[in-house]
Design a protein around this motif. Sequence first.
Motif, PDB file in Angstrom:
ATOM      1  N   ASN A 114     -24.385  40.608 -37.937  1.00  0.00           N
ATOM      2  CA  ASN A 114     -24.780  41.207 -36.657  1.00  0.00           C
ATOM      3  C   ASN A 114     -25.988  40.493 -36.052  1.00  0.00           C
ATOM      4  OD1 ASN A 114     -24.827  43.267 -34.556  1.00  0.00           O
ATOM      5  ND2 ASN A 114     -26.623  44.040 -35.612  1.00  0.00           N
ATOM      6  N   LEU A 115     -27.008  40.272 -36.847  1.00  0.00           N
ATOM      7  CA  LEU A 115     -28.228  39.633 -36.337  1.00  0.00           C
ATOM      8  C   LEU A 115     -27.990  38.175 -35.944  1.00  0.00           C
ATOM      9  CD1 LEU A 115     -30.801  41.206 -38.816  1.00  0.00           C
ATOM     10  CD2 LEU A 115     -30.668  41.633 -36.349  1.00  0.00           C
ATOM     11  N   PHE A 116     -27.280  37.425 -36.764  1.00  0.00           N
ATOM     12  CA  PHE A 116     -26.994  36.022 -36.435  1.00  0.00           C
ATOM     13  C   PHE A 116     -26.170  35.931 -35.144  1.00  0.00           C
ATOM     14  CE2 PHE A 116     -27.000  34.561 -41.194  1.00  0.00           C
ATOM     15  CZ  PHE A 116     -28.383  34.686 -41.237  1.00  0.00           C
ATOM     16  N   ALA A 117     -25.191  36.824 -35.002  1.00  0.00           N
ATOM     17  CA  ALA A 117     -24.323  36.778 -33.818  1.00  0.00           C
ATOM     18  C   ALA A 117     -25.071  37.148 -32.544  1.00  0.00           C
ATOM     19  CB  ALA A 117     -23.128  37.705 -34.008  1.00  0.00           C
ATOM     20  N   HIS A 118     -26.025  38.058 -32.639  1.00  0.00           N
ATOM     21  CA  HIS A 118     -26.704  38.544 -31.432  1.00  0.00           C
ATOM     22  C   HIS A 118     -28.023  37.850 -31.119  1.00  0.00           C
ATOM     23  CE1 HIS A 118     -23.749  41.746 -32.215  1.00  0.00           C
ATOM     24  NE2 HIS A 118     -23.658  41.703 -30.908  1.00  0.00           N
ATOM     25  N   HIS A 119     -28.632  37.214 -32.118  1.00  0.00           N
ATOM     26  CA  HIS A 119     -29.926  36.560 -31.882  1.00  0.00           C
ATOM     27  C   HIS A 119     -29.924  35.077 -32.231  1.00  0.00           C
ATOM     28  CE1 HIS A 119     -31.624  40.514 -31.196  1.00  0.00           C
ATOM     29  NE2 HIS A 119     -31.076  40.915 -32.322  1.00  0.00           N
ATOM     30  N   GLY A 120     -28.908  34.636 -32.962  1.00  0.00           N
ATOM     31  CA  GLY A 120     -28.845  33.243 -33.407  1.00  0.00           C
ATOM     32  C   GLY A 120     -29.468  33.085 -34.780  1.00  0.00           C
ATOM     33  N   PHE A 121     -28.865  32.221 -35.575  1.00  0.00           N
ATOM     34  CA  PHE A 121     -29.322  31.994 -36.950  1.00  0.00           C
ATOM     35  C   PHE A 121     -30.798  31.625 -37.009  1.00  0.00           C
ATOM     36  CE2 PHE A 121     -30.084  28.884 -40.367  1.00  0.00           C
ATOM     37  CZ  PHE A 121     -29.773  29.658 -41.477  1.00  0.00           C
ATOM     38  N   ALA A 122     -31.209  30.676 -36.177  1.00  0.00           N
ATOM     39  CA  ALA A 122     -32.587  30.170 -36.230  1.00  0.00           C
ATOM     40  C   ALA A 122     -33.621  31.241 -35.892  1.00  0.00           C
ATOM     41  CB  ALA A 122     -32.742  28.975 -35.302  1.00  0.00           C
ATOM     42  N   ALA A 123     -33.253  32.204 -35.080  1.00  0.00           N
ATOM     43  CA  ALA A 123     -34.199  33.223 -34.626  1.00  0.00           C
ATOM     44  C   ALA A 123     -34.321  34.403 -35.583  1.00  0.00           C
ATOM     45  CB  ALA A 123     -33.804  33.727 -33.245  1.00  0.00           C
ATOM     46  N   VAL A 124     -33.473  34.473 -36.581  1.00  0.00           N
ATOM     47  CA  VAL A 124     -33.451  35.623 -37.492  1.00  0.00           C
ATOM     48  C   VAL A 124     -34.158  35.262 -38.793  1.00  0.00           C
ATOM     49  CG1 VAL A 124     -31.957  37.157 -38.832  1.00  0.00           C
ATOM     50  CG2 VAL A 124     -31.334  36.534 -36.494  1.00  0.00           C
ATOM     51  N   SER A 125     -35.034  36.138 -39.227  1.00  0.00           N
ATOM     52  CA  SER A 125     -35.740  35.931 -40.488  1.00  0.00           C
ATOM     53  C   SER A 125     -35.129  36.804 -41.584  1.00  0.00           C
ATOM     54  CB  SER A 125     -37.220  36.289 -40.337  1.00  0.00           C
ATOM     55  OG  SER A 125     -37.366  37.696 -40.172  1.00  0.00           O
ATOM     56  N   MET A 126     -35.410  36.436 -42.813  1.00  0.00           N
ATOM     57  CA  MET A 126     -34.961  37.248 -43.941  1.00  0.00           C
ATOM     58  C   MET A 126     -35.616  38.633 -43.863  1.00  0.00           C
ATOM     59  SD  MET A 126     -32.675  35.614 -45.671  1.00  0.00           S
ATOM     60  CE  MET A 126     -32.564  35.837 -47.438  1.00  0.00           C
ATOM     61  N   ARG A 127     -36.821  38.707 -43.359  1.00  0.00           N
ATOM     62  CA  ARG A 127     -37.494  40.000 -43.186  1.00  0.00           C
ATOM     63  C   ARG A 127     -36.716  40.908 -42.232  1.00  0.00           C
ATOM     64  NH1 ARG A 127     -42.221  40.450 -45.590  1.00  0.00           N
ATOM     65  NH2 ARG A 127     -43.430  38.575 -45.742  1.00  0.00           N
ATOM     66  N   GLN A 128     -36.213  40.332 -41.146  1.00  0.00           N
ATOM     67  CA  GLN A 128     -35.424  41.127 -40.196  1.00  0.00           C
ATOM     68  C   GLN A 128     -34.151  41.660 -40.855  1.00  0.00           C
ATOM     69  OE1 GLN A 128     -35.588  37.856 -37.209  1.00  0.00           O
ATOM     70  NE2 GLN A 128     -35.584  39.558 -35.746  1.00  0.00           N
ATOM     71  N   ILE A 129     -33.514  40.814 -41.635  1.00  0.00           N
ATOM     72  CA  ILE A 129     -32.298  41.244 -42.333  1.00  0.00           C
ATOM     73  C   ILE A 129     -32.638  42.374 -43.301  1.00  0.00           C
ATOM     74  CG2 ILE A 129     -30.450  40.550 -43.918  1.00  0.00           C
ATOM     75  CD1 ILE A 129     -30.730  37.685 -42.666  1.00  0.00           C
ATOM     76  N   ALA A 130     -33.702  42.193 -44.057  1.00  0.00           N
ATOM     77  CA  ALA A 130     -34.121  43.221 -45.016  1.00  0.00           C
ATOM     78  C   ALA A 130     -34.437  44.539 -44.312  1.00  0.00           C
ATOM     79  CB  ALA A 130     -35.338  42.732 -45.802  1.00  0.00           C
ATOM     80  N   SER A 131     -35.129  44.448 -43.194  1.00  0.00           N
ATOM     81  CA  SER A 131     -35.475  45.647 -42.435  1.00  0.00           C
ATOM     82  C   SER A 131     -34.220  46.371 -41.956  1.00  0.00           C
ATOM     83  CB  SER A 131     -36.353  45.261 -41.241  1.00  0.00           C
ATOM     84  OG  SER A 131     -36.618  46.379 -40.435  1.00  0.00           O
ATOM     85  N   GLU A 132     -33.248  45.609 -41.500  1.00  0.00           N
ATOM     86  CA  GLU A 132     -31.982  46.190 -41.030  1.00  0.00           C
ATOM     87  C   GLU A 132     -31.253  46.920 -42.159  1.00  0.00           C
ATOM     88  OE1 GLU A 132     -29.160  46.496 -37.767  1.00  0.00           O
ATOM     89  OE2 GLU A 132     -31.177  45.659 -37.758  1.00  0.00           O
ATOM     90  N   TYR A 180     -29.201  39.173 -53.716  1.00  0.00           N
ATOM     91  CA  TYR A 180     -27.868  39.113 -53.129  1.00  0.00           C
ATOM     92  C   TYR A 180     -27.518  37.764 -52.524  1.00  0.00           C
ATOM     93  CZ  TYR A 180     -28.837  43.999 -53.707  1.00  0.00           C
ATOM     94  OH  TYR A 180     -29.203  45.201 -54.262  1.00  0.00           O
ATOM     95  N   THR A 181     -28.520  36.944 -52.269  1.00  0.00           N
ATOM     96  CA  THR A 181     -28.280  35.616 -51.717  1.00  0.00           C
ATOM     97  C   THR A 181     -29.423  34.692 -52.111  1.00  0.00           C
ATOM     98  OG1 THR A 181     -27.737  34.384 -49.704  1.00  0.00           O
ATOM     99  CG2 THR A 181     -29.394  36.110 -49.491  1.00  0.00           C
ATOM    100  N   LYS A 182     -29.095  33.418 -52.265  1.00  0.00           N
ATOM    101  CA  LYS A 182     -30.107  32.436 -52.658  1.00  0.00           C
ATOM    102  C   LYS A 182     -31.126  32.225 -51.548  1.00  0.00           C
ATOM    103  CE  LYS A 182     -30.018  27.601 -53.397  1.00  0.00           C
ATOM    104  NZ  LYS A 182     -29.202  26.430 -53.617  1.00  0.00           N
ATOM    105  N   ASP A 183     -30.637  32.124 -50.314  1.00  0.00           N
ATOM    106  CA  ASP A 183     -31.506  31.897 -49.157  1.00  0.00           C
ATOM    107  C   ASP A 183     -30.696  32.138 -47.883  1.00  0.00           C
ATOM    108  OD1 ASP A 183     -29.905  29.591 -48.892  1.00  0.00           O
ATOM    109  OD2 ASP A 183     -31.418  28.296 -49.787  1.00  0.00           O
ATOM    110  N   LYS A 184     -31.332  31.983 -46.741  1.00  0.00           N
ATOM    111  CA  LYS A 184     -30.674  32.248 -45.458  1.00  0.00           C
ATOM    112  C   LYS A 184     -29.512  31.278 -45.221  1.00  0.00           C
ATOM    113  CE  LYS A 184     -32.610  31.650 -41.260  1.00  0.00           C
ATOM    114  NZ  LYS A 184     -33.311  31.835 -39.979  1.00  0.00           N
ATOM    115  N   GLN A 185     -29.663  30.019 -45.609  1.00  0.00           N
ATOM    116  CA  GLN A 185     -28.599  29.030 -45.469  1.00  0.00           C
ATOM    117  C   GLN A 185     -27.366  29.452 -46.265  1.00  0.00           C
ATOM    118  OE1 GLN A 185     -26.346  25.646 -44.684  1.00  0.00           O
ATOM    119  NE2 GLN A 185     -28.208  26.241 -43.634  1.00  0.00           N
ATOM    120  N   SER A 186     -27.568  29.917 -47.477  1.00  0.00           N
ATOM    121  CA  SER A 186     -26.454  30.371 -48.317  1.00  0.00           C
ATOM    122  C   SER A 186     -25.771  31.581 -47.700  1.00  0.00           C
ATOM    123  CB  SER A 186     -26.947  30.737 -49.722  1.00  0.00           C
ATOM    124  OG  SER A 186     -27.497  29.613 -50.352  1.00  0.00           O
TER     125      SER A 186
END
Length: 195
Positions: A22-40, A51-57
Amino acid sequence: MARKTGSHSEITGPKVRAAALNLFAHHGFAAVSMRQIASEVGVQAGALYLYTKDKQSLLFDLMRAHMDELLAAWSARPQRATPLEQLEDFARFHIQFHLDRPDAVFIAYMELRNLSEDNFAAIEALRRQYEQQLEQILEAGRAAGVMSVPDTRLATMAVIAMLTGVNTWYREGGRLSQEAVADIYWDMVRGAVGA
């Protein structure tokens, strides 16, 4: 430290992927941080690394899951006999499958540039595998004399681009139903390949 109740991998893992999608689709990969994903998801940022090695993975896993699902869904369909019937099936399938997954489609096409070289190569190989399904149909249609395409590879890319383009403008509840759109696009695909 004990894991919080409800933070089981079979629950939280899918939540992480859904939030990232959801975040990547609406804000773009580069604009999304792991913190934002965690907060969501409602977890600490450090917990994401369970659950994942890093944002690239995470991006790669989302794209690979989309392509694996696409290939599996196409392979599971019954194959009709003639190249023209197969082409119609492909056109209708592509539209239906992609309209049901707008965020995954957006990421699969718009975020390729953010993949590492190895991840890009892996996703491109899966995309090529799907494209070859259509290319084989077009080659069979040309060989049977029911389609007229001077270059099947170019025609393959043009048809896929045309079909995928539906996602950029189609809105549920608009003037045309998905079925009506598929009917119109099928006529355009047939014309585009001289059938």
